[in-house]
Design an enzyme around this catalytic site. Sequence first.
Site, mmCIF file in Angstrom:
data_model
loop_
_atom_site.group_PDB
_atom_site.id
_atom_site.type_symbol
_atom_site.label_atom_id
_atom_site.label_comp_id
_atom_site.label_asym_id
_atom_site.label_seq_id
_atom_site.Cartn_x
_atom_site.Cartn_y
_atom_site.Cartn_z
ATOM 1 N N PRO A 274 1.138 -1.514 -0.261
ATOM 2 C CA PRO A 274 -0.353 -0.167 0.028
ATOM 3 C C PRO A 274 0.645 1.087 -0.355
ATOM 4 O O PRO A 274 1.920 0.899 0.777
ATOM 5 C CB PRO A 274 -0.563 0.089 1.384
ATOM 6 N N TYR A 316 -4.317 14.346 -13.642
ATOM 7 C CA TYR A 316 -5.055 13.267 -14.057
ATOM 8 C C TYR A 316 -6.889 14.139 -13.803
ATOM 9 O O TYR A 316 -8.288 12.983 -12.933
ATOM 10 C CB TYR A 316 -5.333 11.522 -12.793
ATOM 11 N N CYS A 344 2.801 28.868 -16.016
ATOM 12 C CA CYS A 344 2.221 29.195 -17.561
ATOM 13 C C CYS A 344 1.581 28.276 -18.239
ATOM 14 O O CYS A 344 2.058 27.837 -19.258
ATOM 15 C CB CYS A 344 3.529 30.188 -17.949
HETATM 16 N N1 LLP Z 1 2.775 -1.780 -7.051
HETATM 17 C C1 LLP Z 1 3.367 -0.694 -7.173
HETATM 18 C C2 LLP Z 1 3.481 -2.273 -8.358
HETATM 19 C C3 LLP Z 1 2.386 0.088 -7.525
HETATM 20 O O1 LLP Z 1 2.481 0.000 -9.390
HETATM 21 C C4 LLP Z 1 1.873 0.350 -7.286
HETATM 22 C C5 LLP Z 1 1.306 2.088 -7.488
HETATM 23 C C6 LLP Z 1 1.823 0.544 -5.692
HETATM 24 C C7 LLP Z 1 2.172 -0.858 -4.990
HETATM 25 C C8 LLP Z 1 1.067 1.235 -4.387
HETATM 26 O O2 LLP Z 1 -0.819 1.512 -5.005
HETATM 27 P P1 LLP Z 1 -1.516 2.773 -4.290
HETATM 28 O O3 LLP Z 1 -1.181 1.654 -2.803
HETATM 29 O O4 LLP Z 1 -0.573 3.741 -3.471
HETATM 30 O O5 LLP Z 1 -2.663 2.577 -5.431
HETATM 31 N N2 LLP Z 1 0.480 8.948 -9.404
HETATM 32 C C9 LLP Z 1 -0.607 8.375 -9.950
HETATM 33 C C10 LLP Z 1 -0.549 6.937 -8.566
HETATM 34 C C11 LLP Z 1 0.413 5.954 -9.115
HETATM 35 C C12 LLP Z 1 0.008 4.522 -8.195
HETATM 36 C C13 LLP Z 1 1.760 3.745 -10.014
HETATM 37 N N3 LLP Z 1 1.550 2.642 -8.861
HETATM 38 C C14 LLP Z 1 -1.752 8.980 -8.679
HETATM 39 O O6 LLP Z 1 -0.976 10.407 -8.222
HETATM 40 O O7 LLP Z 1 -3.076 8.985 -8.551
#
Ligand code: LLP
Length: 431
Positions: A274, A316, A344
């Site tokens: 997470p 996004y 800008c």
């Molecule tokens: N494990 C893997 C292999 C991942 O690719 C990711 C996120 C996570 C764990 C963690 O996921 P989470 O629990 O945080 O959902 N920049 C984007 C989010 C990109 C997530 C990429 N991978 C945003 O700002 O929403």
Amino acid sequence: MSHFTYRDGALFAEDIPLARIAGEVGTPFYCYSTAALTENYLAFADALADLNGLVCFALKANSNLAVIRTLARLGAGADVVSEGELRQALAAGIPAHKAVFSGVGKTRTEMEFALTAGIGQFNVESAPELDALSHVASGMGKTAIVALRVNPDVDAQTHHKIATGRSEDKFGIAYEDSAALYARGETLPGIDMAGLAVHIGSQLISLGPFRAAFQRVAGLVRELRSAGLGVRRLDLGGGLGIVYDSEEPPHPTDYAAMVRDEMADLDCELVFEPGRLIAGNAGVLVTRVIFVKHGASKRFVIVDAAMNDLLRPSLYDAHHGVEPVIEPAPGAALSRADVVGPICETGDVLAGSRDLPALEDGDLLVLRSAGAYGAVMASSYNTRPPAPEILVNGDQYDVIRARQSYDILLARDRMPDWLKETPRDDHRDPG
Ligand code: LLP
């Protein structure tokens, strides 16, 4: 419980007024709450406590060393996707054996570094990666512990840019090819096939897609075992969503119950990754109003944070709650405004069409839910030093990443020999 609340009309981070930090550190800045990080981590870890699992915080969400150490002290491992992140995990005090290395494009140099450090697991995402890892590890006389990341072809029903488990996404190994590659992995030198990994996307707000993916993985475990192959570990990824606006994501206990349903009888060690769930609502971005401008059809609140500090709204169309640091009087008149940065680009909107009270130059605002994928995605676009980071702990706070000076920003560039001489100033008027 939020640790960013109004007390007597002023917004606090735990026991510290945000206005005080703004006065002492300047704006914009990210502010994280130790209590919120701790609560979020423990809510997840405790829910899964009976499942023989390791919670590896996804550093990509927030890789500040102080944030990582706060979680490391609670027992967290790390999910890393680059040598840089692995270095951060180690520097913060996470032992290498509690780190897993994900990502589709690990270089051989990164593999070597991780093997030397003694990393706990590689999540391998392709056949060529498995071959390269075997080659690197056996050449070093080491064994790489591997989980094959499977692409289960499940739609996470999230923003399309952060869905990772559909067959057309670059992540993981095609479900149909996974069993054969797993079997081949067992024959490769320097490889210890420990199990499978899956991660279908981020900001998931229902359990259905998780369940579908986990069922696919469980099916594959049974298939592998019936072919005589050992599977002892499952990495179930991250992805659990948080409240930004009006979402109703599952609570970690519901998630844990679903994992128990689908996975408990497989008798595997479990790994979780997470990120957002732990850090997202543990941080805010504090910014100051520079000007308020009444355009032909809109009120623009122009603030000193921008898309270089918080990219999510531009990239996004993500929603971040906005609140004034001084609580509006009850019944204060609200009207529509766009909160925009000075960059800008028309897309430099931090919060569009929000009902906000009257605001003027110098007022402070917070953008909520900015603890994950905020500071880590910052840049110095428009040659703006990215916002510094602050960690609050009860009634104390400290700067955990300082604001970059202009000297440092400018010192990144170098003049080649043929440009060493400063241009002549010929005093011509422009135009
Ligand atoms: N494990 C893997 C292999 C991942 O690719 C990711 C996120 C996570 C764990 C963690 O996921 P989470 O629990 O945080 O959902 N920049 C984007 C989010 C990109 C997530 C990429 N991978 C945003 O700002 O929403």
